[in-house]
Design a protein around this motif. Structure first.
Motif, PDB file in Angstrom:
ATOM      1  N   GLU A   6      85.440  69.721  25.386  1.00  0.00           N
ATOM      2  CA  GLU A   6      86.431  69.779  26.454  1.00  0.00           C
ATOM      3  C   GLU A   6      87.628  68.892  26.132  1.00  0.00           C
ATOM      4  O   GLU A   6      87.507  67.896  25.415  1.00  0.00           O
ATOM      5  CB  GLU A   6      85.848  69.320  27.794  1.00  0.00           C
ATOM      6  CG  GLU A   6      84.635  70.059  28.277  1.00  0.00           C
ATOM      7  CD  GLU A   6      83.345  69.335  27.951  1.00  0.00           C
ATOM      8  OE1 GLU A   6      82.356  69.500  28.681  1.00  0.00           O
ATOM      9  OE2 GLU A   6      83.343  68.573  26.948  1.00  0.00           O
ATOM     10  N   SER A   7      88.757  69.257  26.699  1.00  0.00           N
ATOM     11  CA  SER A   7      89.965  68.436  26.592  1.00  0.00           C
ATOM     12  C   SER A   7      90.863  68.772  27.774  1.00  0.00           C
ATOM     13  O   SER A   7      90.635  69.757  28.485  1.00  0.00           O
ATOM     14  CB  SER A   7      90.694  68.690  25.270  1.00  0.00           C
ATOM     15  OG  SER A   7      91.094  70.047  25.180  1.00  0.00           O
ATOM     16  N   GLY A   8      91.882  67.942  27.968  1.00  0.00           N
ATOM     17  CA  GLY A   8      92.879  68.226  28.991  1.00  0.00           C
ATOM     18  C   GLY A   8      92.777  67.397  30.250  1.00  0.00           C
ATOM     19  O   GLY A   8      93.618  67.528  31.144  1.00  0.00           O
ATOM     20  N   GLY A   9      91.766  66.551  30.342  1.00  0.00           N
ATOM     21  CA  GLY A   9      91.656  65.714  31.516  1.00  0.00           C
ATOM     22  C   GLY A   9      92.736  64.649  31.541  1.00  0.00           C
ATOM     23  O   GLY A   9      93.474  64.456  30.575  1.00  0.00           O
ATOM     24  N   THR A  91      88.393  64.394  41.902  1.00  0.00           N
ATOM     25  CA  THR A  91      88.151  63.396  40.869  1.00  0.00           C
ATOM     26  C   THR A  91      86.700  63.450  40.411  1.00  0.00           C
ATOM     27  O   THR A  91      85.775  63.368  41.223  1.00  0.00           O
ATOM     28  CB  THR A  91      88.479  61.991  41.393  1.00  0.00           C
ATOM     29  OG1 THR A  91      89.886  61.914  41.660  1.00  0.00           O
ATOM     30  CG2 THR A  91      88.089  60.925  40.384  1.00  0.00           C
ATOM     31  N   ALA A  92      86.509  63.608  39.107  1.00  0.00           N
ATOM     32  CA  ALA A  92      85.157  63.745  38.550  1.00  0.00           C
ATOM     33  C   ALA A  92      85.270  63.867  37.037  1.00  0.00           C
ATOM     34  O   ALA A  92      86.364  64.040  36.487  1.00  0.00           O
ATOM     35  CB  ALA A  92      84.468  64.987  39.113  1.00  0.00           C
ATOM     36  N   VAL A  93      84.120  63.801  36.392  1.00  0.00           N
ATOM     37  CA  VAL A  93      84.029  64.208  34.996  1.00  0.00           C
ATOM     38  C   VAL A  93      83.713  65.703  34.999  1.00  0.00           C
ATOM     39  O   VAL A  93      82.765  66.140  35.659  1.00  0.00           O
ATOM     40  CB  VAL A  93      82.942  63.431  34.250  1.00  0.00           C
ATOM     41  CG1 VAL A  93      82.832  63.937  32.806  1.00  0.00           C
ATOM     42  CG2 VAL A  93      83.236  61.938  34.272  1.00  0.00           C
ATOM     43  N   TYR A  94      84.516  66.459  34.276  1.00  0.00           N
ATOM     44  CA  TYR A  94      84.358  67.910  34.232  1.00  0.00           C
ATOM     45  C   TYR A  94      83.675  68.297  32.916  1.00  0.00           C
ATOM     46  O   TYR A  94      84.080  67.849  31.839  1.00  0.00           O
ATOM     47  CB  TYR A  94      85.710  68.590  34.349  1.00  0.00           C
ATOM     48  CG  TYR A  94      86.220  68.599  35.760  1.00  0.00           C
ATOM     49  CD1 TYR A  94      86.655  67.420  36.376  1.00  0.00           C
ATOM     50  CD2 TYR A  94      86.240  69.764  36.517  1.00  0.00           C
ATOM     51  CE1 TYR A  94      87.102  67.418  37.687  1.00  0.00           C
ATOM     52  CE2 TYR A  94      86.697  69.776  37.822  1.00  0.00           C
ATOM     53  CZ  TYR A  94      87.123  68.602  38.397  1.00  0.00           C
ATOM     54  OH  TYR A  94      87.550  68.599  39.707  1.00  0.00           O
ATOM     55  N   TYR A  95      82.668  69.150  33.059  1.00  0.00           N
ATOM     56  CA  TYR A  95      81.874  69.582  31.916  1.00  0.00           C
ATOM     57  C   TYR A  95      81.964  71.093  31.747  1.00  0.00           C
ATOM     58  O   TYR A  95      81.917  71.843  32.711  1.00  0.00           O
ATOM     59  CB  TYR A  95      80.404  69.220  32.106  1.00  0.00           C
ATOM     60  CG  TYR A  95      80.119  67.752  32.203  1.00  0.00           C
ATOM     61  CD1 TYR A  95      80.102  67.105  33.437  1.00  0.00           C
ATOM     62  CD2 TYR A  95      79.855  66.998  31.059  1.00  0.00           C
ATOM     63  CE1 TYR A  95      79.837  65.750  33.533  1.00  0.00           C
ATOM     64  CE2 TYR A  95      79.587  65.640  31.147  1.00  0.00           C
ATOM     65  CZ  TYR A  95      79.580  65.029  32.387  1.00  0.00           C
ATOM     66  OH  TYR A  95      79.315  63.688  32.478  1.00  0.00           O
ATOM     67  N   CYS A  96      82.025  71.499  30.499  1.00  0.00           N
ATOM     68  CA  CYS A  96      81.909  72.896  30.137  1.00  0.00           C
ATOM     69  C   CYS A  96      80.460  73.140  29.718  1.00  0.00           C
ATOM     70  O   CYS A  96      79.835  72.260  29.106  1.00  0.00           O
ATOM     71  CB  CYS A  96      82.862  73.181  28.983  1.00  0.00           C
ATOM     72  SG  CYS A  96      82.819  74.843  28.330  1.00  0.00           S
ATOM     73  N   ALA A  97      79.930  74.311  30.041  1.00  0.00           N
ATOM     74  CA  ALA A  97      78.538  74.608  29.716  1.00  0.00           C
ATOM     75  C   ALA A  97      78.390  76.073  29.331  1.00  0.00           C
ATOM     76  O   ALA A  97      79.180  76.924  29.752  1.00  0.00           O
ATOM     77  CB  ALA A  97      77.640  74.289  30.910  1.00  0.00           C
ATOM     78  N   ALA A  98      77.361  76.345  28.535  1.00  0.00           N
ATOM     79  CA  ALA A  98      77.091  77.708  28.072  1.00  0.00           C
ATOM     80  C   ALA A  98      75.655  78.089  28.413  1.00  0.00           C
ATOM     81  O   ALA A  98      74.736  77.297  28.213  1.00  0.00           O
ATOM     82  CB  ALA A  98      77.326  77.827  26.570  1.00  0.00           C
ATOM     83  N   ARG A  99      75.508  79.312  28.925  1.00  0.00           N
ATOM     84  CA  ARG A  99      74.187  79.829  29.302  1.00  0.00           C
ATOM     85  C   ARG A  99      73.906  81.055  28.455  1.00  0.00           C
ATOM     86  O   ARG A  99      74.638  82.047  28.506  1.00  0.00           O
ATOM     87  CB  ARG A  99      74.160  80.175  30.782  1.00  0.00           C
ATOM     88  CG  ARG A  99      72.850  80.743  31.289  1.00  0.00           C
ATOM     89  CD  ARG A  99      72.849  80.788  32.815  1.00  0.00           C
ATOM     90  NE  ARG A  99      73.986  81.523  33.346  1.00  0.00           N
ATOM     91  CZ  ARG A  99      74.044  82.838  33.497  1.00  0.00           C
ATOM     92  NH1 ARG A  99      72.997  83.572  33.144  1.00  0.00           N
ATOM     93  NH2 ARG A  99      75.107  83.433  34.003  1.00  0.00           N
ATOM     94  N   LEU A 100      72.828  80.986  27.671  1.00  0.00           N
ATOM     95  CA  LEU A 100      72.492  82.077  26.767  1.00  0.00           C
ATOM     96  C   LEU A 100      71.999  83.290  27.541  1.00  0.00           C
ATOM     97  O   LEU A 100      71.497  83.179  28.658  1.00  0.00           O
ATOM     98  CB  LEU A 100      71.428  81.630  25.777  1.00  0.00           C
ATOM     99  CG  LEU A 100      71.815  80.489  24.832  1.00  0.00           C
ATOM    100  CD1 LEU A 100      70.614  80.095  23.988  1.00  0.00           C
ATOM    101  CD2 LEU A 100      72.987  80.885  23.959  1.00  0.00           C
ATOM    102  N   ARG A 101      72.118  84.434  26.916  1.00  0.00           N
ATOM    103  CA  ARG A 101      71.618  85.673  27.498  1.00  0.00           C
ATOM    104  C   ARG A 101      70.158  85.539  27.846  1.00  0.00           C
ATOM    105  O   ARG A 101      69.355  85.080  27.039  1.00  0.00           O
ATOM    106  CB  ARG A 101      71.794  86.809  26.494  1.00  0.00           C
ATOM    107  CG  ARG A 101      71.375  88.189  27.018  1.00  0.00           C
ATOM    108  CD  ARG A 101      71.416  89.208  25.902  1.00  0.00           C
ATOM    109  NE  ARG A 101      72.688  89.222  25.219  1.00  0.00           N
ATOM    110  CZ  ARG A 101      72.932  89.947  24.122  1.00  0.00           C
ATOM    111  NH1 ARG A 101      71.970  90.700  23.611  1.00  0.00           N
ATOM    112  NH2 ARG A 101      74.103  89.926  23.541  1.00  0.00           N
ATOM    113  N   GLN A 111      80.789  67.178  26.232  1.00  0.00           N
ATOM    114  CA  GLN A 111      80.698  65.742  26.498  1.00  0.00           C
ATOM    115  C   GLN A 111      81.413  65.348  27.786  1.00  0.00           C
ATOM    116  O   GLN A 111      81.218  64.237  28.279  1.00  0.00           O
ATOM    117  CB  GLN A 111      81.290  64.956  25.317  1.00  0.00           C
ATOM    118  CG  GLN A 111      82.805  64.808  25.309  1.00  0.00           C
ATOM    119  CD  GLN A 111      83.551  66.101  24.976  1.00  0.00           C
ATOM    120  OE1 GLN A 111      82.958  67.108  24.590  1.00  0.00           O
ATOM    121  NE2 GLN A 111      84.883  66.050  25.121  1.00  0.00           N
ATOM    122  N   GLY A 112      82.229  66.234  28.308  1.00  0.00           N
ATOM    123  CA  GLY A 112      82.924  65.965  29.555  1.00  0.00           C
ATOM    124  C   GLY A 112      84.322  65.412  29.348  1.00  0.00           C
ATOM    125  O   GLY A 112      84.615  64.787  28.325  1.00  0.00           O
TER     126      GLY A 112
END
Length: 119
Positions: A6-9, A91-101, A111-112
């Motif tokens: 992740e980036s852009g925070g 306001t928070a830590v933002y996380y990206c996540a992936a869910r497999l098929r 990492q957030g």
């Protein structure tokens, strides 16, 4: 495996905007669905927005509907979260996540990135 970065925070005033990016690598993007979550201090992690695996539909938490937009660039294997009309409660830590098929839970997490909205 899927690697997510992740980036852009950052720090922004209330009413402002930020765009978060999540760069994915390791597996074909068609094999997993991608979502955004956030965790504020002292609170549990909560769902923000997500794509279906095929990208055919999106889902948003009620708290961000109409303000946040999830999008993707398949050529760059990157998912974005455009956040407008930000509020201090975002306001928070933002996380990206992936869910497999076939998976019922998200399997891989970034990492957030910290988002701070000042009043």
């Amino acid at each position: 495996q899927v690697q997510l970065v992740e980036s852009g925070g950052g720090l922004v005033q209330a009413g402002g905007s930020l765009r978060l990016s999540c760069a994915a690598s390791g597996r074909s993007s068609s094999s997993y669905a991608t979502g955004w979550f956030r965790q504020a201090p002292g609170k549990e992690r909560e769902f923000v927005a997500a794509f279906s695996r095929t990208g055919g539909y999106t889902n948003y938490a009620d708290s961000v509907k109409g303000r946040f937009t999830i999008s993707r660039d398949n050529a760059k294997n990157t998912v974005y979260l455009q956040m407008n009309s930000l509020k201090p409660e975002d306001t928070a830590v933002y996380y990206c996540a992936a869910r497999l098929r076939g998976s019922l839970a998200y399997d891989y997490w970034g990492q957030g990135t910290q988002v701070t909205v000042s009043s």
